[in-house]
Design an enzyme around this catalytic site. Sequence first.
Site, short mmCIF file in Angstrom:
data_model
loop_
_atom_site.label_atom_id
_atom_site.label_comp_id
_atom_site.label_asym_id
_atom_site.label_seq_id
_atom_site.Cartn_x
_atom_site.Cartn_y
_atom_site.Cartn_z
N ILE A 160 21.88 16.66 8.43
CA ILE A 160 22.23 15.70 7.38
C ILE A 160 22.67 14.36 7.99
O ILE A 160 23.68 14.28 8.68
CB ILE A 160 23.30 16.28 6.42
N GLN A 282 -7.04 -10.30 29.83
CA GLN A 282 -7.60 -9.89 28.54
C GLN A 282 -7.21 -8.45 28.18
O GLN A 282 -7.03 -8.12 27.01
CB GLN A 282 -9.13 -10.04 28.56
N GLU A 367 12.08 13.25 6.34
CA GLU A 367 11.58 13.10 4.96
C GLU A 367 10.18 13.73 4.84
O GLU A 367 9.31 13.24 4.13
CB GLU A 367 11.62 11.63 4.51
#
Length: 382
Positions: A160, A282, A367
């Site tokens: 939590i 590059q 989540e």
Amino acid sequence: MPDFDLYRPSEEHDMLRETVRSLAEAKIAPFAAAVDEEARFPQEALDALVAADLHAVHVPEEYGGAGADALATVLVIEEVARVCASSSLIPAVNKLGSLPVILSGSEELKKKYLGPLAKGDAMFSYCLSEPDAGSDAAGMKTRAVRDGDFWVLNGVKRWITNAGESEFYTVMAVTDPEKRSKGISAFVVEKSDEGVSFGAPEKKLGIKGSPTREVYLDNVRIPADRMIGAEGTGFATAMKTLDHTRITIAAQALGIAQGALDYAKGYVRERRQFGKPIADFQGVQFMLADMAMKIEAARQLTYAAAAKSERGDRDLTFQGAAAKCFASDVAMEVTTDAVQLLGGYGYTRDYPVERMMRDAKITQIYEGTNQVQRIVMARNLP
Ligand SMILES: Cc1cc2nc3c(=O)[nH]c(=O)nc-3n(C[C@H](O)[C@H](O)[C@H](O)COP(=O)(O)OP(=O)(O)OC[C@H]3O[C@@H](n4cnc5c(N)ncnc54)[C@H](O)[C@@H]3O)c2cc1C
């Protein structure tokens, strides 16, 4: 067809981003490395966010909040995460913890709990996961048993965020074991309720400044009116909440990725090898271009999802999962590339990109893991 106008940030949104960016750079960034190193709660960030009224912008005006829309909330979280992912969990989890009350709570619950949150007197946490119920959250064991005008809660909630720091907790618990997800109800539990205690902070890979602890509920007796919505609707409320708040995790991921790109962009202009700045090669330019391209794609998806959250569009479930999944994968890729661009220096704690890479990982896990997001998307294909 998407309605582009509705998710184009307005002038107010642009101003909000500027405000949060300067606050984050001045008052949160200076402590980000120490908060990580010492694995301590970012009190400085909480104080700064509360002083600027940015700690819980989503709370509606009628309950004393700023009444910010979902995109504004995303911008706050994104800009804080750009300098300190742990601190971005203050506004993010305040929304996660309190949204069940906003979506399904009685007027009395809203008045009682949203006011202190809006004022900055209390934070709100969200207690769904358990030691044996993560992806399969409906397999939870925490029980709530009715006793006259009270409910008595027993069980263990795991992982939590902000446990111990928050005053208020939305807790999902089984009220009818026969009915599985339809036998789960949601409650507001207060830190000061008798029988509430917390485990030792988890020792984590990243977001070390964000406390993650178990919440123990030992015969916690709370008045019946602390139930959020009707009996048996807690799981539905918990899932509806995640539809909206996964977008805030996308925002966190986006901010972490942007912070890593910004740092790497500056570094490659300064670092010289073979007689010139490495930015002249590059091979380096292509990496930066890919990083910026992926971030922009994640940003568009996240802002579009925020507009859908605000409007309550039907395809929000797909879009929220897609934004979270895509942006968190981008955050992992971009932060890993940022470490690569700093070479050996990137691998040390003297530079912030290794912290950002460690912090990015959690956005693919909480989540709902990104596998779970793919399950959600597959069930809700557009
Ligand atoms: C730092 C941190 C903070 C957190 N904060 C909170 C919080 O505030 N509140 C809260 O309630 N929870 C919180 N969580 C919990 C988080 O949401 C869970 O860790 C997550 O949902 C995964 O559950 P689990 O850890 O039990 O993994 P498991 O469910 O055991 O999953 C293990 C692996 O199996 C995979 N898997 C599982 N089922 C399937 C499937 N059907 N198909 C394919 N793959 C599958 C998963 O994707 C994962 O890779 C937090 C977790 C962490 C680490």
